[in-house]
Write a protein that holds these residues in place. Structure first.
Motif, PDB file in Angstrom:
ATOM      1  N   HIS A   3     -46.253  -9.344  -2.166  1.00 53.27           N
ATOM      2  CA  HIS A   3     -46.562  -7.920  -2.303  1.00 53.27           C
ATOM      3  C   HIS A   3     -45.351  -7.207  -2.889  1.00 53.27           C
ATOM      4  CE1 HIS A   3     -50.292  -8.385  -0.151  1.00 53.27           C
ATOM      5  NE2 HIS A   3     -49.656  -9.074   0.777  1.00 53.27           N
ATOM      6  N   PRO A   4     -45.296  -7.096  -4.210  1.00 54.50           N
ATOM      7  CA  PRO A   4     -44.137  -6.458  -4.831  1.00 54.50           C
ATOM      8  C   PRO A   4     -44.111  -4.960  -4.599  1.00 54.50           C
ATOM      9  CG  PRO A   4     -45.754  -7.046  -6.484  1.00 54.50           C
ATOM     10  CD  PRO A   4     -46.253  -7.591  -5.175  1.00 54.50           C
ATOM     11  N   ASN A   5     -42.918  -4.390  -4.629  1.00 53.01           N
ATOM     12  CA  ASN A   5     -42.763  -2.950  -4.505  1.00 53.01           C
ATOM     13  C   ASN A   5     -43.237  -2.256  -5.776  1.00 53.01           C
ATOM     14  OD1 ASN A   5     -41.280  -4.231  -2.514  1.00 53.01           O
ATOM     15  ND2 ASN A   5     -39.744  -2.642  -2.414  1.00 53.01           N
ATOM     16  N   GLU A   6     -42.820  -2.776  -6.920  1.00 51.69           N
ATOM     17  CA  GLU A   6     -43.221  -2.212  -8.204  1.00 51.69           C
ATOM     18  C   GLU A   6     -43.336  -3.319  -9.238  1.00 51.69           C
ATOM     19  OE1 GLU A   6     -41.515   1.516  -9.567  1.00 51.69           O
ATOM     20  OE2 GLU A   6     -40.307   1.536  -7.759  1.00 51.69           O
ATOM     21  N   LYS A   7     -44.242  -3.095 -10.192  1.00 56.92           N
ATOM     22  CA  LYS A   7     -44.436  -4.018 -11.308  1.00 56.92           C
ATOM     23  C   LYS A   7     -44.250  -3.223 -12.585  1.00 56.92           C
ATOM     24  CE  LYS A   7     -48.030  -3.961  -9.233  1.00 56.92           C
ATOM     25  NZ  LYS A   7     -47.844  -3.288  -7.968  1.00 56.92           N
ATOM     26  N   ILE A   8     -43.407  -3.707 -13.471  1.00 53.75           N
ATOM     27  CA  ILE A   8     -43.087  -2.958 -14.682  1.00 53.75           C
ATOM     28  C   ILE A   8     -43.317  -3.849 -15.896  1.00 53.75           C
ATOM     29  CG2 ILE A   8     -41.341  -1.629 -15.905  1.00 53.75           C
ATOM     30  CD1 ILE A   8     -39.930  -1.344 -13.101  1.00 53.75           C
ATOM     31  N   TYR A   9     -44.205  -3.419 -16.748  1.00 54.48           N
ATOM     32  CA  TYR A   9     -44.531  -4.085 -17.991  1.00 54.48           C
ATOM     33  C   TYR A   9     -43.447  -3.711 -18.990  1.00 54.48           C
ATOM     34  CZ  TYR A   9     -48.454  -5.769 -20.982  1.00 54.48           C
ATOM     35  OH  TYR A   9     -49.284  -6.474 -21.778  1.00 54.48           O
ATOM     36  N   CYS A  10     -42.872  -4.663 -19.678  1.00 56.91           N
ATOM     37  CA  CYS A  10     -41.794  -4.349 -20.612  1.00 56.91           C
ATOM     38  C   CYS A  10     -41.930  -5.204 -21.862  1.00 56.91           C
ATOM     39  CB  CYS A  10     -40.435  -4.519 -19.941  1.00 56.91           C
ATOM     40  SG  CYS A  10     -40.228  -6.038 -18.993  1.00 56.91           S
ATOM     41  N   ASP A  25     -44.106  -9.670 -20.888  1.00 55.80           N
ATOM     42  CA  ASP A  25     -42.852  -9.520 -20.160  1.00 55.80           C
ATOM     43  C   ASP A  25     -43.110  -8.638 -18.950  1.00 55.80           C
ATOM     44  OD1 ASP A  25     -41.004 -10.826 -22.121  1.00 55.80           O
ATOM     45  OD2 ASP A  25     -41.840  -9.274 -23.401  1.00 55.80           O
ATOM     46  N   LEU A  26     -42.761  -9.135 -17.776  1.00 58.45           N
ATOM     47  CA  LEU A  26     -43.025  -8.407 -16.543  1.00 58.45           C
ATOM     48  C   LEU A  26     -41.811  -8.484 -15.635  1.00 58.45           C
ATOM     49  CD1 LEU A  26     -45.236  -6.954 -14.844  1.00 58.45           C
ATOM     50  CD2 LEU A  26     -45.810  -9.198 -13.924  1.00 58.45           C
ATOM     51  N   LEU A  27     -41.359  -7.325 -15.182  1.00 59.98           N
ATOM     52  CA  LEU A  27     -40.289  -7.262 -14.193  1.00 59.98           C
ATOM     53  C   LEU A  27     -40.904  -6.745 -12.896  1.00 59.98           C
ATOM     54  CD1 LEU A  27     -36.692  -6.447 -14.408  1.00 59.98           C
ATOM     55  CD2 LEU A  27     -38.009  -5.047 -12.842  1.00 59.98           C
ATOM     56  N   GLY A  82     -39.957   0.462 -20.186  1.00 57.61           N
ATOM     57  CA  GLY A  82     -40.973  -0.138 -19.324  1.00 57.61           C
ATOM     58  C   GLY A  82     -42.107   0.794 -18.975  1.00 57.61           C
ATOM     59  N   VAL A  83     -43.227   0.195 -18.564  1.00 58.91           N
ATOM     60  CA  VAL A  83     -44.419   0.918 -18.139  1.00 58.91           C
ATOM     61  C   VAL A  83     -44.783   0.428 -16.738  1.00 58.91           C
ATOM     62  CG1 VAL A  83     -46.854   1.352 -18.625  1.00 58.91           C
ATOM     63  CG2 VAL A  83     -45.227   1.081 -20.521  1.00 58.91           C
ATOM     64  N   LEU A  84     -44.803   1.323 -15.764  1.00 66.58           N
ATOM     65  CA  LEU A  84     -45.135   0.980 -14.385  1.00 66.58           C
ATOM     66  C   LEU A  84     -46.613   0.627 -14.279  1.00 66.58           C
ATOM     67  CD1 LEU A  84     -43.804   0.871 -11.578  1.00 66.58           C
ATOM     68  CD2 LEU A  84     -44.579   3.204 -11.228  1.00 66.58           C
ATOM     69  N   GLU A  89     -54.096  -2.893 -12.873  1.00 71.12           N
ATOM     70  CA  GLU A  89     -53.682  -2.958 -14.279  1.00 71.12           C
ATOM     71  C   GLU A  89     -53.058  -4.306 -14.600  1.00 71.12           C
ATOM     72  OE1 GLU A  89     -52.357   1.459 -15.623  1.00 71.12           O
ATOM     73  OE2 GLU A  89     -51.211   0.523 -14.006  1.00 71.12           O
ATOM     74  N   LEU A  90     -52.310  -4.834 -13.670  1.00 73.68           N
ATOM     75  CA  LEU A  90     -51.611  -6.099 -13.869  1.00 73.68           C
ATOM     76  C   LEU A  90     -52.609  -7.214 -14.180  1.00 73.68           C
ATOM     77  CD1 LEU A  90     -48.922  -7.625 -13.801  1.00 73.68           C
ATOM     78  CD2 LEU A  90     -49.281  -7.915 -11.349  1.00 73.68           C
ATOM     79  N   LEU A  91     -53.736  -7.215 -13.517  1.00 74.67           N
ATOM     80  CA  LEU A  91     -54.722  -8.289 -13.687  1.00 74.67           C
ATOM     81  C   LEU A  91     -55.765  -7.985 -14.740  1.00 74.67           C
ATOM     82  CD1 LEU A  91     -55.221  -9.365  -9.984  1.00 74.67           C
ATOM     83  CD2 LEU A  91     -53.781 -10.430 -11.729  1.00 74.67           C
ATOM     84  N   CYS A  92     -55.804  -6.756 -15.239  1.00 77.77           N
ATOM     85  CA  CYS A  92     -56.829  -6.386 -16.216  1.00 77.77           C
ATOM     86  C   CYS A  92     -56.304  -6.244 -17.623  1.00 77.77           C
ATOM     87  CB  CYS A  92     -57.499  -5.081 -15.800  1.00 77.77           C
ATOM     88  SG  CYS A  92     -58.436  -5.228 -14.275  1.00 77.77           S
TER      89      CYS A  92
END
Length: 93
Positions: A3-10, A25-27, A82-84, A89-92
């Motif tokens: 369970h991450p705190n935040e996912k940032i697309y970069c 790319d995902l941080l 980056g985009v939060l 969104e991460l899976l779609c």
């Protein structure tokens, strides 16, 4: 479960500059005591079916906050480009 705190697309996809074969790319920010090379394993198991070419970095918030001030460090670029993402969104995307 992971369970991450935040996912940032970069990277190029977050900047709208991706081409057909660009990777993802995902941080991810996650409070964790695991060594750096083991942190992404749980999340990667769930994402690989969706993202075959995934560059994944998992950092703790303190590490991210330290490195976001260092020119050339990945967190420095992520803060600027980056985009939060939400979990949906991460899976779609």
């Amino acid at each position: 479960n992971f369970h991450p705190n935040e996912k940032i697309y970069c990277g190029s996809r977050a900047k709208g500059e991706a081409i057909a074969d660009s990777d993802f790319d995902l941080l991810v920010l996650k409070e964790c005591t695991l060594p750096l090379h083991l942190r992404d394993w749980e999340l990667r198991k769930h994402l690989v079916p969706y993202y075959q070419t995934l560059d994944l970095i998992v950092l703790t918030s303190p590490k991210f906050n330290l490195e976001k001030k260092i020119v050339g460090a990945i967190p420095y670029q992520v803060v600027r480009e980056g985009v939060l993402l939400s979990a949906k969104e991460l899976l779609c995307n």
